[in-house]
Design an enzyme around this catalytic site. Structure first.
Site, mmCIF file in Angstrom:
data_model
loop_
_atom_site.group_PDB
_atom_site.id
_atom_site.type_symbol
_atom_site.label_atom_id
_atom_site.label_comp_id
_atom_site.label_asym_id
_atom_site.label_seq_id
_atom_site.Cartn_x
_atom_site.Cartn_y
_atom_site.Cartn_z
ATOM 1 N N ARG A 71 0.829 -1.197 0.000
ATOM 2 C CA ARG A 71 0.000 0.000 0.000
ATOM 3 C C ARG A 71 0.865 1.248 0.000
ATOM 4 O O ARG A 71 0.655 2.174 -0.768
ATOM 5 C CB ARG A 71 -0.934 -0.012 1.212
ATOM 6 C CG ARG A 71 -1.794 1.231 1.338
ATOM 7 C CD ARG A 71 -1.235 2.118 2.450
ATOM 8 N NE ARG A 71 -1.991 3.338 2.540
ATOM 9 C CZ ARG A 71 -1.453 4.534 2.341
ATOM 10 N NH1 ARG A 71 -0.205 4.683 2.032
ATOM 11 N NH2 ARG A 71 -2.192 5.610 2.463
ATOM 12 N N HIS A 76 3.006 5.972 -2.533
ATOM 13 C CA HIS A 76 4.072 6.968 -2.451
ATOM 14 C C HIS A 76 5.163 6.832 -3.500
ATOM 15 O O HIS A 76 5.931 7.774 -3.702
ATOM 16 C CB HIS A 76 4.707 6.925 -1.062
ATOM 17 C CG HIS A 76 3.726 7.198 0.027
ATOM 18 N ND1 HIS A 76 3.120 8.412 0.193
ATOM 19 C CD2 HIS A 76 3.209 6.390 0.983
ATOM 20 C CE1 HIS A 76 2.292 8.373 1.211
ATOM 21 N NE2 HIS A 76 2.306 7.140 1.710
#
Length: 115
Positions: A71, A76
């Site tokens: 995730r 990111h």
């Protein structure tokens, strides 16, 4: 298992169902399909992050920490994510995840029936 834990597990199932729907429409080489799957994988990781560790011990064969870290990577480090990684995750990892989550939900139902 609490109701909140059950909801997190159901969130994972809903995200997996959505991924199945996206892959039925096309391949991850399609940018829209890739993006849609990527967002749902982020949802899966976020839900896993909020599940208690003692619950996850009931399915020890899954790399729960790696699922949660995926995730973070997808959210990111978007430009470092290849289509091949997403395709491999969908093909090889998500069926195992679905079975594990369904097993945890079944365990919840059995626990409730016994109380």
């Amino acid at each position: 298992m609490s109701r909140r834990e059950q909801q997190r597990l159901l969130d994972i199932i809903a995200a997996l169902d959505a991924i199945d729907s996206h892959t039925a429409r096309g391949d991850v080489s399609d940018g829209l399909i890739f993006d849609a799957i990527r967002i749902r994988l982020i949802e899966v990781g976020e839900a896993v992050k909020h599940l208690p560790a003692d619950l996850l011990t009931h399915e020890p064969h899954l790399p729960w920490r790696e699922i949660a870290r995926l995730r973070d990577h997808l959210a990111h480090r978007y430009f470092d994510t290849t289509h091949a990684i997403v395709a491999s995750t969908v093909t090889h990892d998500l069926p195992q995840l679905r079975r594990a989550v369904e097993h945890l939900l079944q365990r919840l139902d059995e626990d409730r029936a016994n109380t």
